[in-house]
Design an enzyme around this catalytic site. Structure first.
Site, short mmCIF file in Angstrom:
data_model
loop_
_atom_site.label_atom_id
_atom_site.label_comp_id
_atom_site.label_asym_id
_atom_site.label_seq_id
_atom_site.Cartn_x
_atom_site.Cartn_y
_atom_site.Cartn_z
N LYS A 1 44.73 43.38 31.93
CA LYS A 1 43.08 44.58 32.09
C LYS A 1 43.40 46.33 31.74
O LYS A 1 42.34 46.60 31.19
CB LYS A 1 43.52 44.78 33.44
CG LYS A 1 42.61 43.97 34.59
CD LYS A 1 42.99 43.61 35.87
CE LYS A 1 42.48 42.80 36.77
NZ LYS A 1 42.28 42.69 37.88
N ASP B 1 37.55 46.48 41.24
CA ASP B 1 38.21 46.03 41.62
C ASP B 1 38.35 46.71 43.37
O ASP B 1 38.16 45.90 44.49
CB ASP B 1 39.80 45.78 40.95
CG ASP B 1 39.95 44.63 40.01
OD1 ASP B 1 39.01 43.69 41.03
OD2 ASP B 1 40.57 44.95 39.38
#
Ligand code: ATR
Length: 284
Positions: A67, A103
Site C-alpha cells: 500500500k 479504506d
C-alpha cells in the site's frame, strides 16, 4: 467490446475476497469487466503494476504489503491517500495513473450502517483506537471528518501512537497516545481494534473496564463465524456485556464499493454482497 480488466495485487493474495466482491458488483450493475488476483514478487511491485497497465489494465486494488509502494507509484494522488500514507486503489486515466485510498471511507460507511442498527454514531463519539500501524493511520483522517469528539490511540509502542497524534493534531478534537497499562480516568463510546492480533487468535491487553464501558467494539479484521464474534476481542467484549460488537467484513465490502465507484463511476449496493459473504463465512 472486450471486458475492462481489474485485479487485486498483493503478496500473498490467494485468499483475497476482492474478486468475489467485484464480480458481484459487476453483475449487479451490469458492468462488463474481469477481475483477477496478481501475486507480485515483494521486490517487483512497480514492474508488476507497469506490466498490468501496459497490457491494458484499467485499475488495481492494492493490498499488503504494497500500500505504501502504491502511493509512491504515481504523482497523481488523492488527498485522503496522502493523509493515510498509503494507497489501496489505482486507476489508469487518459493522462496516467491515479492513486486513492478507500479504506477509511469504507470504515466510516460500515460504522454508519451499525449506527442505523442502534450502535453509537461517529458524530460526537469518544473513540479509542488500539494499534498505531498502517490500518490506524488510514482511518484517523476520516474519523475526524466524521465529527468524532475525542480520539485516544493505545499502542504497544507509545512513540508510534504519539507520532500519529502529532500528524493528525486538530484544534477541535483531543488526540492522545497511551500504553496498554496506562491508568484511564475516562471511558469511550467506540473501541476500534486495528492491530493484527486477531489474525493470531490473540487479543491486545486493553483493560476490561474500558471494554465493558464501550457501546461498540469494532475489529477492523474478521475471522470465521458471525459478525459479532468472529475474532478474539469481539468474543471477549461480548462476554463483558458490550451491546454492539462487529468485525471488519463490512468495511472490506464498503472500501471495495468505493473503489468500484472510482473505476466505473457507478455505486453498487453493498448490503447484498455483505450478506452473501456473511453466509459463506458462517459455513467456513
Ligand atoms: P498494519 O499496518 O496493518 O496496521 P502493522 O503495522 O504490522 O499492521 O501493526 C499495526 C499495529 O499493531 C502496530 O501498532 C503494532 O504495535 P507496535 O507499534 O508496538 O509494533 C500493533 N501490534 C502488532 N502485533 C501486536 C500484538 N501482538 N499485540 C499488540 N499490538 C500489536
Amino acid at each position: 467490446m472486450s471486458a475492462a480488466r481489474y485485479a487485486v495485487i498483493g503478496n500473498p493474495v490467494a485468499h483475497s475476497k476482492s474478486p468475489a466482491i467485484h464480480e458481484a458488483f459487476a453483475r449487479e450493475t451490469a458492468q462488463n469487466l474481469s477481475y483477477e488476483r496478481i501475486c507480485a514478487p515483494i521486490e517487483s511491485f512497480v514492474a508488476s503494476v507497469d506490466a498490468f497497465f501496459e497490457a491494458g489494465g484499467a485499475g488495481l486494488n492494492v493490498t499488503l504489503p504494497f500500500k505504501l509502494a502504491a502511493l509512491r507509484y504515481t504523482q497523481n494522488v488523492s488527498e485522503r491517500a496522502v493523509r493515510a500514507g498509503a494507497a489501496n486503489t489505482l486507476r489508469r486515466d487518459a493522462d496516467g495513473v491515479f492513486a486513492d485510498n478507500t479504506d477509511g471511507v469504507g470504515l466510516v460507511r460500515d460504522l454508519a450502517r451499525l449506527a442505523g442498527a442502534g450502535a453509537p454514531p461517529l458524530r460526537a463519539a469518544r473513540v479509542l483506537i488500539a494499534g498505531a500501524g498502517g490500518a490506524s493511520r488510514g482511518i484517523i483522517g476520516p474519523l475526524l471528518d466524521a465529527g468524532v469528539a475525542r480520539i485516544a490511540i493505545v499502542n504497544r509502542t507509545r512513540a508510534t501512537a504519539q507520532a500519529l497524534v502529532l500528524q493528525f493534531q486538530n484544534p477541535s478534537v483531543e488526540l492522545s497516545a497511551h500504553e496498554y497499562g496506562a491508568a484511564w480516568g475516562e471511558s469511550f463510546d467506540i473501541i476500534l481494534h486495528a492491530t493484527p492480533a486477531s489474525l493470531f487468535d490473540a487479543r491486545v491487553p486493553l483493560h476490561d473496564d474500558l471494554i465493558s464501558e464501550a457501546k461498540l467494539v469494532y475489529d477492523l479484521a474478521y475471522g470465521r463465524g458471525t459478525a459479532s464474534d468472529s475474532t478474539e476481542i469481539l468474543r471477549h467484549a461480548r462476554a463483558l456485556g458490550v451491546a454492539h460488537t462487529c468485525d471488519g467484513l463490512g468495511m472490506l465490502v464498503e472500501q471495495a464499493a468505493e473503489s468500484f465507484f472510482l473505476w466505473r463511476n457507478i455505486r453498487p449496493q453493498s448490503a447484498p454482497v455483505l450478506a452473501a459473504l456473511r453466509a459463506a463465512q458462517a459455513h467456513v
